[in-house]
Design a protein around this motif. Structure first.
Motif, PDB file in Angstrom:
ATOM      1  N   ARG A 232       0.763  -1.236  -0.054  1.00 52.82           N
ATOM      2  CA  ARG A 232      -0.012  -0.008  -0.083  1.00 52.82           C
ATOM      3  C   ARG A 232       0.778   1.058  -0.053  1.00 52.82           C
ATOM      4  NH1 ARG A 232      -4.468  -0.497   4.628  1.00 52.82           N
ATOM      5  NH2 ARG A 232      -5.400   1.384   3.507  1.00 52.82           N
ATOM      6  N   GLY A 233       2.116   0.961   0.023  1.00 63.09           N
ATOM      7  CA  GLY A 233       3.254   2.374   0.086  1.00 63.09           C
ATOM      8  C   GLY A 233       3.270   2.815   1.190  1.00 63.09           C
TER       9      GLY A 233
ATOM     10  N   ALA B  61      -6.458  12.731   3.949  1.00 65.36           N
ATOM     11  CA  ALA B  61      -6.111  11.538   3.478  1.00 65.36           C
ATOM     12  C   ALA B  61      -4.571  11.152   3.612  1.00 65.36           C
ATOM     13  CB  ALA B  61      -6.945  10.854   2.329  1.00 65.36           C
ATOM     14  N   PRO B  62      -4.242   9.792   4.076  1.00 66.20           N
ATOM     15  CA  PRO B  62      -2.763   9.701   3.859  1.00 66.20           C
ATOM     16  C   PRO B  62      -2.469   9.480   2.516  1.00 66.20           C
ATOM     17  CG  PRO B  62      -4.022   8.061   5.252  1.00 66.20           C
ATOM     18  CD  PRO B  62      -4.964   8.849   4.744  1.00 66.20           C
ATOM     19  N   ALA B  63      -1.204   9.933   2.123  1.00 62.03           N
ATOM     20  CA  ALA B  63      -0.627   9.950   0.711  1.00 62.03           C
ATOM     21  C   ALA B  63      -0.617   8.686   0.036  1.00 62.03           C
ATOM     22  CB  ALA B  63       0.818  10.439   1.105  1.00 62.03           C
ATOM     23  N   HIS B  64      -0.519   7.574   1.045  1.00 59.68           N
ATOM     24  CA  HIS B  64      -0.625   6.361   0.299  1.00 59.68           C
ATOM     25  C   HIS B  64      -2.191   6.045  -0.380  1.00 59.68           C
ATOM     26  CE1 HIS B  64      -2.047   4.833   4.147  1.00 59.68           C
ATOM     27  NE2 HIS B  64      -2.677   3.940   3.523  1.00 59.68           N
ATOM     28  N   LEU B  65      -3.158   6.520   0.432  1.00 56.02           N
ATOM     29  CA  LEU B  65      -4.420   6.228   0.097  1.00 56.02           C
ATOM     30  C   LEU B  65      -4.806   7.149  -1.255  1.00 56.02           C
ATOM     31  CD1 LEU B  65      -7.045   4.720   0.897  1.00 56.02           C
ATOM     32  CD2 LEU B  65      -7.523   6.728   2.334  1.00 56.02           C
ATOM     33  N   ILE B  66      -4.243   8.213  -1.211  1.00 52.60           N
ATOM     34  CA  ILE B  66      -4.586   9.124  -2.250  1.00 52.60           C
ATOM     35  C   ILE B  66      -3.841   8.497  -3.941  1.00 52.60           C
ATOM     36  CG2 ILE B  66      -4.038  11.268  -3.551  1.00 52.60           C
ATOM     37  CD1 ILE B  66      -4.212  12.615  -0.752  1.00 52.60           C
ATOM     38  N   GLU B  67      -2.664   8.133  -3.596  1.00 50.53           N
ATOM     39  CA  GLU B  67      -1.897   7.515  -4.627  1.00 50.53           C
ATOM     40  C   GLU B  67      -2.539   6.204  -5.213  1.00 50.53           C
ATOM     41  OE1 GLU B  67       0.570   7.417  -7.667  1.00 50.53           O
ATOM     42  OE2 GLU B  67       0.572   8.917  -5.977  1.00 50.53           O
TER      43      GLU B  67
ATOM     44  N   ARG C 208      -4.290   5.015  -8.524  1.00 48.01           N
ATOM     45  CA  ARG C 208      -3.576   3.861  -9.415  1.00 48.01           C
ATOM     46  C   ARG C 208      -4.881   3.138  -9.694  1.00 48.01           C
ATOM     47  NH1 ARG C 208      -1.161   2.276  -5.861  1.00 48.01           N
ATOM     48  NH2 ARG C 208      -1.901   0.301  -5.133  1.00 48.01           N
ATOM     49  N   ARG C 209      -5.887   3.051  -8.688  1.00 49.93           N
ATOM     50  CA  ARG C 209      -7.196   2.173  -8.962  1.00 49.93           C
ATOM     51  C   ARG C 209      -8.073   2.809 -10.176  1.00 49.93           C
ATOM     52  NH1 ARG C 209      -9.311  -2.365  -9.660  1.00 49.93           N
ATOM     53  NH2 ARG C 209     -11.443  -2.617  -8.921  1.00 49.93           N
ATOM     54  N   ILE C 210      -8.035   3.845 -10.475  1.00 47.12           N
ATOM     55  CA  ILE C 210      -8.870   4.682 -11.427  1.00 47.12           C
ATOM     56  C   ILE C 210      -8.193   4.247 -12.899  1.00 47.12           C
ATOM     57  CG2 ILE C 210      -9.184   6.775 -12.678  1.00 47.12           C
ATOM     58  CD1 ILE C 210      -9.893   7.889  -9.709  1.00 47.12           C
ATOM     59  N   THR C 211      -6.958   4.488 -12.811  1.00 44.12           N
ATOM     60  CA  THR C 211      -6.109   3.728 -13.926  1.00 44.12           C
ATOM     61  C   THR C 211      -6.445   2.508 -14.424  1.00 44.12           C
ATOM     62  OG1 THR C 211      -4.398   5.482 -13.531  1.00 44.12           O
ATOM     63  CG2 THR C 211      -3.863   3.589 -15.264  1.00 44.12           C
TER      64      THR C 211
END
Length: 914
Positions: free
Chosen positions: A556-557, A881-887, A891-894
């Motif tokens: 999850r980063g 939101a935590p940075a990893h959750l935004i990232e 990524r999920r949208i892609t």
């Protein structure tokens, strides 16, 4: 030898490594060609107290790939291993062990007896990480293993200190340092962790001296101009550390802050202490932060220290070595003040107990202006886990400004390259703003500083006590009790391990070293210091290239930590999946400058890659594919053999190019694509009709080509996956040497590729892949056998199809290939170079049901897309939101977008069937 059905890493890896060591496969210079160019890598020495973590595994995998690659290419290769004595960490481990065993403490034992205990522990437990690195496959020259406290290296450290001292680059003086009150030693910035904590911000009123007052603005108009004032005889300062107010020697305000301009230069009465302290104008005070007035305690805050220097403020220390209040007998504190009895009652109290009493006194004395809740960073010692104190102490320093120039110049001129280049900026930024380096530590375990004193305090810096006595003219002398910072000795790692100050053959041969592989987090503390120290001592940079890698994080980063429960132990992964799978996973994810996101599933997937290669080798063995010395790949005649020879040459060139450029992830992807897809999937299948056919010449050529192509896979993959490749190499007869010492191939695609063969086999693969893709897009079951209709095809490709029709039918799962001149109802068209085909699939589908399934899946994707895009357009979500959750959301949208495209292709295909 008949191959086992599977490769068992747990049973075989240890034996393979033992065989390498028994045959001195890792020895410096092993497999070197005559007059070979040298190639040397210095291992970043892990702490002797440590055990292998994912960062070590990643770092050492990258090093091992480079070392094995160069060794096979005939370079005179040295990978120098070793361990760091890790002063604080080791001393803590041994002290804890003494306590657990109810043995006398360090102080009770005394220095010499305690150090004997440390050496005993080192001999018993110090090889843990070495053995773990061997589990990973690290091919260091272990016979040359060094320890930063071994006698030879100790002599190097003393020589370097004396030489720098004689050059005027080392001095003793008072400066502010990070002080760990539990360990009672100065520590480096690297050993300090900033922890965000909920705390308080206390506001204190300091009265102006001599009854002075001023007009303080309390109301403003729209333009910010004061409209209302109140008469004040005090200034409000804010602090998160009330206990330090005892050592205040000034208050700073911004010179442009109109609120305080009238009282700049005035004096304040420090409560409790009754010391007069000046109000100074300094840019450090931020008018927009707090009250705009900042209490200055130069002895206990790094920013305040700088302000104090600019304004010649007193430096008043109020803590002892354990961060307890020290008032009685503290002449510097007592000078020029009149503390009341309450202040003397604080003597000997812990800093936090004193804090409570001072705040209570402020409240009782009516000079507590208020208390606010605040979240702020508190510096903790990473070993002791207690808040550190900036403390003014007498320490040894390297005057870094005197030796920093050459280290800057080496990178600026390109003599040493830092990759990726973005890290050069970090390197320059730190060196251009460098501070003196505190190199003394108040410990017992470490290199004791080689300075002696006589009774008058005169210093004698020498490598031996005998020489110091000579310098002192026979007067009684005693040695400085402090030891050197661990980073001081590790900064000498390159020259220290190669024999300096003597001009040894190793130093002449391998220095400067070739490449340093390291994490970005120690660019300042190790890389830059090695550059400075080596250039100062021998006038030459220690390496040509610094490859800086990022962090290994969880899937999850997030940064791995025991408290989060997300730590992946490399030894556990090696036990479960084998070292090769772990190494390949780390390599495949090593995108330059980007953190790795590691998951167990990725490791399991790459274990399957090893299994795929093993099965292909078993297939070759079952078909008696053997290599002949007389085999010449450039002379093969059969199309598919010409094709795999050319593909192998292109793979080799691209693989070399990737490693030359430190693009390790590209190298891994190239290996995966060639070995899994081209060799195991396509070539093995293409070879079956030839190996099962009656043409003896074709069979013989294919057997030899299969063997040659497999050998090339093993050779090229070996630097990344050394164990399974060495095992497969040994399974074949007639080997002259182990794979680790097999010469790297020198062929080129220019000599081996065949354009006509590439075009023919590429056409067959394209046709099969299109059929397979259609089946997947439309949801046709894998077991269904479908008819392919040839609609229009020119003669060249018609002949090619005829030669490979059985292969196409088998790999595309076709029942037949038929000819038609008209549209076949229920078919989907396939267009290839030279013609058209139709795949009759309708009878294997419920078209309406399949459309419903695809539409339902598309709707589900759109809903998830909408939800995620809504989050990412919500400013509150982005802020909190935590940075990893935004990232992860991005990524999920892609991923959803890509999946939606595939599903829409399927719908389009279904529409063609109506």
């Amino acid at each position: 030898m008949v191959m086992d059905k599977n490769f068992n890493p747990r049973k075989r890896e240890h034996g393979i490594f033992e065989k390498w060591e028994k045959n001195s496969a890792f020895r410096a210079g092993a497999n070197a060609k005559p007059n070979a160019e040298s190639y040397c890598i210095m291992i970043p020495p892990p702490n002797v107290t440590g055990s292998l973590h994912m960062g070590h595994a990643f770092n050492n995998t990258i090093q091992d790939i480079l070392v094995r690659w160069h060794r096979m290419r005939g370079f005179d290769t040295l990978w120098q291993p070793g361990q760091d004595h890790a002063g604080i960490a080791t001393q803590m481990v041994v002290e804890r062990k003494l306590a657990d065993n109810s043995e006398p403490s360090r102080e009770e034992l005394g220095r010499e007896a305690f150090l004997r205990k440390v050496w005993e522990w080192k001999e018993q437990s110090g090889d843990t990480i070495v053995n773990q690195l061997k589990r990973l496959g690290a091919s260091c020259d272990w016979d040359r293993n060094r320890f930063t406290m071994d006698p030879g290296f100790h002599s190097v450290v003393l020589r370097a200190f004396v030489q720098l001292y004689d050059m005027g680059c080392i001095y003793k003086g008072k400066r502010l340092v990070n002080w760990d009150p539990m360990l009672e030693t100065a520590i480096s910035d690297l050993e300090v962790e900033q922890v965000q904590e909920k705390g308080k911000l206390w506001r204190f009123r300091y009265k102006l001296s001599e009854g002075r007052t001023y007009d303080f603005p309390i109301d403003f108009d729209e333009s910010g101009k004061p409209t209302k004032f109140e008469k004040r005889d005090y200034v409000v300062v804010a602090t998160t550390r009330p206990e330090t107010m005892l050592g205040d020697s000034g208050v700073a305000v911004n010179p442009n802050d109109a609120r305080y301009r009238a009282i700049i230069g005035a004096e304040l009465e420090l409560p409790l202490v009754n010391r007069l302290i000046p109000i100074v104008a300094d840019e450090h005070a931020d008018p927009k932060k707090g009250t705009g007035a900042v209490k200055i305690t130069p002895a206990h805050d790094f920013n305040d220290w700088e302000v104090g220097k600019r304004h010649n403020l007193e430096v008043i220390n109020i803590f002892d070595r354990k961060a307890k209040i020290e008032i009685k007998g503290n002449d510097i504190f007592l000078n020029g003040c009149q503390p009341n009895d309450f202040v003397f009652s604080l003597h000997g109290l812990d800093r936090y107990e004193a804090r409570k009493k001072i705040v209570a006194a402020a409240e009782g004395g009516m000079w507590l202006d208020g208390i606010d809740d605040e979240i702020h960073a508190v510096p903790y010692g990473d070993r002791s886990n207690v808040p550190i104190e900036p403390l003014l102490t007498n320490q040894w320093f390297v005057d870094t400004k005197k030796i920093v120039g050459p280290a800057l110049d080496a990178v600026q001129t390109g003599r040493t390259k830092i990759l990726p280049e973005q890290y050069s900026k970090i390197y320059f930024n730190w060196l251009e703003n460098i501070e003196p380096w505190c190199v003394s530590r108040q410990l017992w375990w470490g290199h004791q500083i080689p300075v002696w004193y006589d009774e008058d305090g005169n210093e004698y810096c020498a490598e031996t006590e005998k020489r110091a006595r000579e310098m002192a003219g026979g007067k009684p002398i005693y040695r400085d009790p402090d030891v050197l910072d661990t980073w001081f000795s590790s900064a000498l790692w390159p020259i220290g391990t190669l024999g300096w100050p003597d001009r040894t053959p190793e130093l002449s041969r391998y220095y400067p070293t070739s490449v340093l592989v390291t994490g970005f987090d120690i660019i300042f503390f190790w890389v830059a210091r090695m550059m400075m120290m080596q250039l100062a001592l021998i006038k030459e940079a220690p390496f040509h290239t610094v490859y800086v890698h990022a962090l290994v994080r969880d899937e999850r980063g997030k940064k791995m930590s025991k408290s989060k429960g997300n730590v992946l132990d490399p030894i556990d992964l090696i036990d479960e999946f084998g070292a090769d799978a772990v190494r390949f996973t780390l390599t495949a994810m090593a995108v330059m400058g980007r953190d790795l996101r590691l998951s167990t599933n990725r490791v399991a997937g790459y274990r399957n890659f090893g299994t795929k290669l093993w099965n292909a080798a078993r297939y070759a063995e079952l078909n008696n594919c053997g290599f002949e010395e007389s085999y010449k790949p450039e002379l093969v005649k059969i199309t598919v053999n010409r094709w795999i020879v050319g593909e192998t040459a292109r793979f080799k060139e691209a693989f070399d190019s990737a490693l030359h450029s430190y693009r390790f992830n590209d190298a891994a992807q190239l290996a995966y694509n060639h070995i899994w897809k081209k060799f195991c999937d396509w070539y093995v299948e293409f070879s079956k009709p030839l190996l099962n056919g009656k043409d003896l010449d074709a069979k013989s050529e294919t057997k030899q080509t299969m063997s040659w192509a497999l050998d090339q896979c093993l050779i090229l993959l070996h630097p990344i996956m050394p164990f399974i490749t060495e095992e497969l190499w040994a399974n074949a007869p007639k080997r002259k040497n182990m794979l680790i010492h097999q010469d790297w191939p020198e062929y080129t695609s220019k000599n081996l590729e065949n354009k006509a063969a590439d075009k023919e086999i590429g056409w067959i693969i394209d046709l099969i892949e299109q059929i397979r893709s259609l089946r997947v897009d439309l949801g046709v079951k894998a077991s269904a056998k479908i008819v392919l209709y040839k609609v229009d095809l020119d003669k060249t490709y018609d002949s090619l199809l005829a030669q490979n029709s059985e292969l196409v039918k088998s790999l595309a799962r076709l029942s037949a290939i038929k000819v038609t001149k008209s549209f076949i109802k229920g078919s989907v068209f396939i267009t290839v170079e030279g013609g058209e085909f139709a795949l009759k699939v309708a009878e294997f589908l419920d078209i309406n049901q399949e459309k419903q399934r695809l539409n339902k899946a598309i709707s589900k994707i759109k809903a998830e897309e909408s939800l995620l895009k809504g989050k990412l357009s919500n400013q509150k979500f982005l802020s909190n939101a935590p940075a990893h959750l935004i990232e992860e959301s991005k990524r999920r949208i892609t991923e959803l977008s890509e999946e939606k495209i595939k599903l829409n292709v399927g719908l389009k295909r279904l529409a063609e069937l109506d």
